[in-house]
Design an enzyme around this catalytic site. Structure first.
Site, PDB file in Angstrom:
ATOM      1  N   ARG A   1      57.166 -12.412  56.673  1.00 16.33           N
ATOM      2  CA  ARG A   1      57.841 -13.533  57.323  1.00 16.33           C
ATOM      3  C   ARG A   1      59.044 -14.002  56.636  1.00 16.33           C
ATOM      4  O   ARG A   1      59.931 -14.568  57.504  1.00 16.33           O
ATOM      5  CB  ARG A   1      56.620 -14.579  57.164  1.00 16.33           C
ATOM      6  CG  ARG A   1      57.107 -15.900  58.151  1.00 16.33           C
ATOM      7  CD  ARG A   1      55.740 -16.698  58.127  1.00 16.33           C
ATOM      8  NE  ARG A   1      56.206 -18.315  58.337  1.00 16.33           N
ATOM      9  CZ  ARG A   1      55.929 -18.561  59.526  1.00 16.33           C
ATOM     10  NH1 ARG A   1      55.757 -18.004  60.780  1.00 16.33           N
ATOM     11  NH2 ARG A   1      56.344 -20.057  59.783  1.00 16.33           N
TER      12      ARG A   1
ATOM     13  N   ILE B   1      60.676 -21.156  64.017  1.00 18.42           N
ATOM     14  CA  ILE B   1      59.813 -20.141  63.781  1.00 18.42           C
ATOM     15  C   ILE B   1      58.541 -20.970  63.671  1.00 18.42           C
ATOM     16  O   ILE B   1      58.487 -22.056  62.968  1.00 18.42           O
ATOM     17  CB  ILE B   1      60.025 -19.137  62.510  1.00 18.42           C
ATOM     18  CG1 ILE B   1      59.016 -18.152  62.530  1.00 18.42           C
ATOM     19  CG2 ILE B   1      60.335 -20.178  61.165  1.00 18.42           C
ATOM     20  CD1 ILE B   1      59.478 -17.092  61.258  1.00 18.42           C
ATOM     21  N   SER B   2      57.451 -20.419  64.666  1.00 19.53           N
ATOM     22  CA  SER B   2      56.118 -21.275  64.624  1.00 19.53           C
ATOM     23  C   SER B   2      55.532 -21.362  63.377  1.00 19.53           C
ATOM     24  O   SER B   2      55.557 -20.299  62.496  1.00 19.53           O
ATOM     25  CB  SER B   2      55.445 -20.579  65.659  1.00 19.53           C
ATOM     26  OG  SER B   2      56.026 -20.736  66.968  1.00 19.53           O
ATOM     27  N   GLN B   3      54.457 -22.271  63.542  1.00 17.09           N
ATOM     28  CA  GLN B   3      53.524 -22.249  62.322  1.00 17.09           C
ATOM     29  C   GLN B   3      52.859 -21.079  62.100  1.00 17.09           C
ATOM     30  O   GLN B   3      52.404 -20.598  63.343  1.00 17.09           O
ATOM     31  CB  GLN B   3      52.538 -23.577  62.507  1.00 17.09           C
ATOM     32  CG  GLN B   3      51.693 -23.727  61.472  1.00 17.09           C
ATOM     33  CD  GLN B   3      50.900 -25.019  61.682  1.00 17.09           C
ATOM     34  OE1 GLN B   3      51.096 -25.777  62.978  1.00 17.09           O
ATOM     35  NE2 GLN B   3      50.040 -25.592  60.970  1.00 17.09           N
ATOM     36  N   PRO B   4      52.407 -20.369  60.978  1.00 16.93           N
ATOM     37  CA  PRO B   4      51.628 -19.183  61.104  1.00 16.93           C
ATOM     38  C   PRO B   4      50.444 -19.303  61.730  1.00 16.93           C
ATOM     39  O   PRO B   4      49.926 -18.280  62.583  1.00 16.93           O
ATOM     40  CB  PRO B   4      51.526 -18.661  59.556  1.00 16.93           C
ATOM     41  CG  PRO B   4      52.466 -19.498  58.839  1.00 16.93           C
ATOM     42  CD  PRO B   4      53.013 -20.648  59.920  1.00 16.93           C
TER      43      PRO B   4
END
Lengths: 245, 827
Positions: free
Chosen positions: A68, A94-97
């Site tokens: 990431r 970038i989205s939350q994992p």
């Protein structure tokens, strides 16, 4: 933190070393492990909404393998594995994992699948999908982002992802139908052409909310007869009403 | 002139008279700056952050008080120079601090994960507080220097502020917000020049020349200031797409409009479009208000098929229950709903839009593009605020459509919690309902939020409105459908019959919309296409119509009680009970549940309280103590001073805010109403202050204050009772005469409100001058707290309670009026 920075300075040196050697010395490995722990905890928390206590192990494996930190801007690297969305420039994130894990998981993809993504962004979601399926086609409307993501995915060896700059509304007809579709670009409605390009039995996932805050996940399901329904899922442990009516 | 202090100081101070003209103009600029900041910050950030930032920036007044408590002697020795320097620093900081604040990259949505964002926010409001600090210094120094004439200086300060509020509104009609800021800076420099002459400064020629140069530089650089809009707002997001560009910009106090054309990628705005739809919207042009809240103008090439998509959204439902309807569209925007009505064969469409610039854009620039949508036969356009229009309107309609007026992003983030809106209250729905023909419908479309909020509150409001209209069974007159994205509520003037019900079911089934309520609905119909974990909407509707609706309202984790005109916070959904649960979920995606707007208000109040305590208490302890024997007496006197100025500071704004809301509902137009009532309050308070001169000269401070407070008590209490019926009688009058009536009603109340402050300040000036800046600071701080506290009180208890609290505070102030004896001995 210090380790992370030292790791960064070592990266160019390590570039030429064999892959397993990098993995052994991967300075981000511990952070990634912690990220996976947080995703697991979030899953337990939100089980009532997503009807699952844990993610598909294959999805977790994919989350564990994608670096990431390679998908964020250099100033955000130290936060790359934090369970939060991060700005990537151009007004995008970038989205939350955890959200990436749930979205991927809800698509129920199989190894031979062909997946369409509308809104490549950093390319992270595409990389996670690429670990799980045969082909990923991804369209990004912001040109510099498309170029960056394409270069990045290529550099990281994701040969099964094709990124194109363009308007995702009409999908990617040359490669349809798709087994799964991810729409992360803001749209005022679900584009009818995308529903058309979804294979019977396929699934489409759309995060609804703002760039940083996902309010709900919209899962569009096309059954074997081609009829379409949606499922609205709350990605957080919360029930609006306790007690009876 | 008994109480006149021993003439002017014996240093080289040249000022013989207070610089009344510069005080007036500087106060006008300061208020104009405050209003303008609100506009600017609403454009670059969001409305509620603007509110927070300005509230806290006004603490500059409080800081000034404590600064002067310490520095007064040195500054007063060179009063004229100090005044000029502070005025000049006000002018400089007004422009520079906004520039600097814009460079701070603050993103509200990241606050939860990144505490550093809070530091940035603090830096922003500290920067924006700087100009208020300097202007407060200038005014307070004048009050201290000419302590025999405080009432007059305070009067000019208030009248100036009143002028400022009207002027800035007028200015915003002709100037864009960013150049307007530069212009204010230039005007502030002009004031510096004027002050140099008024104060007979020896170097006045040079000061005036320098000020003139600075003013010219700012005017020449007027177009240089670029607004740094948050990249996450709708406008910048749209402009990321290649080929999208702003083709024109328009500005008025109602908002900053950006017209965007997207040459390569169509905008395709069709929220709530059915999953079964196959049509794509035609070419569109977007109009953004304050860089968000998009409305579209759609290309009409004369082919009706192009508008088929408008039949695939939830708001099309009423057209399937009516034929050749007379339609009223509230909130016409770019005309999408007008187009929808025409597409469905409406016999006549009345379109109401509050912003004349939007109407002009659709009519002129996009006249051909929209095939003259607003000028077609059968379409009438009114530029008016929606609720006001319906209250005056004598026609009746088959359908009243209340459009989706706010953006999804802001709505979903709970950013509207502090916005008063009179469109969705019980009283509003009753007003609309009365304009329906028998068998006609009121249709209101809202964004779906999860867990459900708006839609349920709207349903509860409709149920309540029908109950108050004496409906036997409100459920028989209501229908609610939903897609995954929008819901549409129908309220019929009459009972939904079998034909209605079958049309409704057919409409929903064809488009994969779910039914949430209609008379005789079955639970199995409620969750078929857009599956929720439970049929929440249906369950809530059933509960709200049932005998245990109160239980449901109590148990539901969001506040979905109907909004009323007294508590017009439709978007306030927050409940404290749920706070711990949601906080525990932060960082786990719980943030969208948080209803941020309300919490920001609470955070603002806390910050203001802490800052005020520090600012009031610090100087209190720094004051040199008298001999030990006088301690008790001294404390007593000082506590009275503290309470007195604190109470009137809170109460003044409570009354002002409470009644501005009342008059807003009478005058309706959001901009004019606030400008007229605010300036009436300030100007008449200024006159009241000036009128205390004789009382002060003859030493009747306390008696006059008691008289003023009695006046406030009588008028404020009387108004809470008589305004509603009076306004109801006058509702159909032209706006101008309504404005005159409003000013006439405000005049006596505000006149009395202008007296308590200068009366007590004059007493302090005569007996305990070192406390003057302190009193000034307390008053500044309490004003900040007051603005925030008033909103909080209104949300929870309504505006009537706000006004009544103010009455109590005024009475308590009258009882603690600083005594001449206590002052003299103890302090």
């Amino acid at each position: 933190m210090r380790g992370a920075r030292r790791g960064l300075s070592l990266l160019p040196l390590l570039a030429g070393v064999a892959a397993f050697a990098v993995a052994a010395d991967d300075p981000y490995q511990r952070q990634r492990a912690r990220m996976l722990e947080e995703i697991r905890a979030d899953y337990v928390d939100t089980a009532i909404h997503i009807d699952k206590e844990a993610a598909d192990p294959r999805v977790m494996d994919a989350m564990a393998s994608v670096p990431r930190h390679e998908f964020v801007t250099p100033d955000m690297r130290r936060l790359a594995y934090a369970n939060r969305p991060l700005p990537i420039g151009h007004g995008q994130t970038i989205s939350q994992p955890y959200i990436v894990a749930v979205m991927t998981d809800l698509l129920n993809v199989r190894p031979g699948d062909r997946v369409l993504e509308v809104g490549t962004g950093s390319g992270y979601q595409a990389a996670v999908l690429a670990e799980l399926v045969a082909e990923v086609y991804s369209i990004e409307i912001i040109e510099p982002l498309a170029a960056q993501a394409a270069a990045r995915l290529q550099r990281l060896g994701y040969d099964n992802v094709v990124v194109r700059h363009g308007d995702g509304y009409y999908g990617w007809e040359e490669h349809d139908p798709f087994d799964a579709i991810v729409v992360t670009a803001a749209a005022s409605h679900v584009p009818p052409p995308l529903i058309a390009q979804l294979r019977n039995g396929g699934r489409m996932i759309i995060p609804v909310g703002t760039r940083f805050l996902v309010q709900e996940l919209l899962l569009v399901v096309k059954d074997e007869t081609g009829s379409v329904t949606t499922k609205q899922l709350l990605p957080v442990r919360f029930v609006p009403l306790t007690g009876g009516h | 002139m008994k109480l006149q202090p021993p003439s002017v100081r014996d240093d080289a101070d040249t000022a013989a008279r207070p610089p009344l003209l510069s005080v007036t103009l500087l106060s006008a600029i300061a208020l104009a700056y405050e209003v303008l900041l609100m506009r600017l910050l609403s454009i670059v950030q969001w409305h509620h952050f603007a509110y927070m930032i300005i509230s806290l920036a006004l603490l500059g007044y409080g800081v000034s008080g404590s600064f002067l408590t310490i520095a007064q002697h040195r500054l007063l020795q060179r009063y004229a120079l100090s005044f000029i320097v502070n005025a000049a620093l006000f002018a400089v900081s007004l422009v520079i601090c906004f520039h600097a604040a814009q460079r701070i990259d603050f993103n509200a949505e990241e606050v939860l994960w990144d505490p550093g964002q809070l530091l940035r926010l603090a830096a922003i409001y500290l920067l924006l507080a700087v100009p208020f600090f300097f202007i407060a210094n200038a005014v307070a120094l004048s009050l201290m220097r000419f302590r025999d004439r405080v009432q007059r200086i305070y009067a000019f300060d208030l009248v100036g502020a009143g002028m400022g509020s009207v002027s800035i509104v007028s200015l915003l009609f002709v100037a864009f917000p960013a150049p307007a800021l530069m212009l204010l800076g230039a005007l502030a420099f002009a004031c510096v020049g004027i002050a140099a002459w008024e104060l007979s400064l020896q170097t006045r020629g040079r000061v005036a020349a320098a000020a003139a140069v600075a003013a010219v530089v700012l005017i020449l650089g007027m177009d240089e200031l670029e607004l740094a809009i948050s990249p996450y707002k709708g406008l910048p997001q749209t402009l990321r797409v290649a080929g999208a560009e702003v083709v024109s910009e328009h500005s008025s106090p109602l908002g900053y409009l950006s017209v965007v054309e997207s040459a390569r990628v169509p905008l395709r705005h069709a929220p709530g479009l059915s999953l079964r739809a196959t049509d794509e919207p035609p070419r569109q042009v977007a109009v953004f208000t304050d860089a968000d809240n998009m409305t579209v103008i759609t290309k009409d090439s004369g082919d009706p098929a192009a508008f088929r998509y408008l039949d695939s959204v939830t708001s099309a439902l009423p057209y399937h229950l009516l034929s050749s309807a007379r339609v009223l569209i509230l909130g016409a925007g770019g005309g999408e709903d007008v187009q929808q009505a025409l597409h469905h064969g409406a016999s006549h469409v009345t379109a109401v839009e509050v912003n004349p610039q939007i109407v002009d854009i659709v009519r002129d620039r996009y006249g051909d593009f929209s095939r003259h949508l607003l000028d077609r036969t059968g379409v009438t356009v009114h530029v008016s605020e929606a609720r006001g229009f319906v209250s005056r309107d004598q026609h009746s309609y088959d359908l009243i459509q209340l459009a989706l007026l706010d953006s999804f992003a802001a709505s979903s983030a709970g950013l509207y919690a502090l916005n008063e809106t009179y469109l969705y209250t019980v009283e509003a729905l009753r007003t609309y309902y009365k304009r329906l023909r028998p068998g006609g419908y009121l249709a209101i479309t809202r964004w779906i939020k999860l867990p459900p909020r708006d839609t349920l509150k709207l349903f509860a409001t409709a149920v309540e409105a029908l109950r108050r209209e004496n409906a036997d069974d409100p459920g028989l007159q209501l229908a609610l459908i939903r897609s995954w994205q929008t819901s549409t509520l129908l309220m019929k003037n009459g009972v939904l019959n079998n034909a209605d019900k079958s049309a409704l079911k057919r409409f929903a089934a064809d488009r994969a919309f779910d039914l949430a309520w209609y008379p005789s609905i079955n639970e199995s119909e409620a969750n078929r296409f857009n599956l929720l974990r439970q049929p929440y909407f249906y369950q809530a509707a059933t509960s709200l119509l049932g005998p245990r609706s109160h239980e449901f309202l109590d148990q539901y984790k969001y506040n979905v009680r109907p909004a009323t005109d007294d508590r017009p916070y439709f978007s306030h959904f927050f409940k404290w009970r749920v706070f711990p649960e949601i906080v525990a979920l932060r960082g786990r995606g719980g943030m969208p549940l948080l209803e941020l707007g309300y919490l920001i208000l609470v955070a603002t109040l806390l910050k203001a309280l802490i800052a005020s305590l520090v600012l009031i208490l610090l100087p209190l302890f720094s004051l040199k103590g008298p001999p030990p024997g006088a301690m008790v007496q001294r404390r007593y006197g000082r506590t009275r001073v503290l309470w007195y100025f604190f109470a009137i500071g809170i109460a003044f704004l409570f009354v002002e805010i409470g009644f501005i809301q009342k008059f807003l509902l009478f005058l309706h137009h959001p901009v004019y109403a606030i400008a007229v009532t605010l300036s009436a309050f300030l100007v008449f308070a200024g006159l009241g202050s000036a009128a205390t001169e004789r009382a002060i000269e003859s030493g009747r401070h306390r008696r006059t204050a008691a008289f003023a407070v009695s006046g406030i008590v009588v008028f404020a209490t009387l108004y809470t009772w008589i305004l509603d019926p009076l306004f109801a009688k006058l509702v159909a009058q032209p706006t101008l005469s309504k404005a005159v009536v409003s000013v006439a009603l405000i005049a006596p109340l505000a006149y009395c409100m202008g007296m308590p402050f200068p009366l007590a300040l004059a007493r302090l000036g005569a007996t305990a001058q070192h406390l003057v800046p302190w009193a000034w600071g307390i008053n500044g701080c309490s004003s900040v707290i007051s603005a925030v506290l008033a909103t909080l009180c209104a949300i929870h208890f309504g505006f009537v309670v706000v006004v009544l609290l103010a009455v109590v505070l005024y009475i308590s102030a009258a009882l603690t009026f600083p005594r001449a004896s206590a002052m003299g001995q103890g302090l």
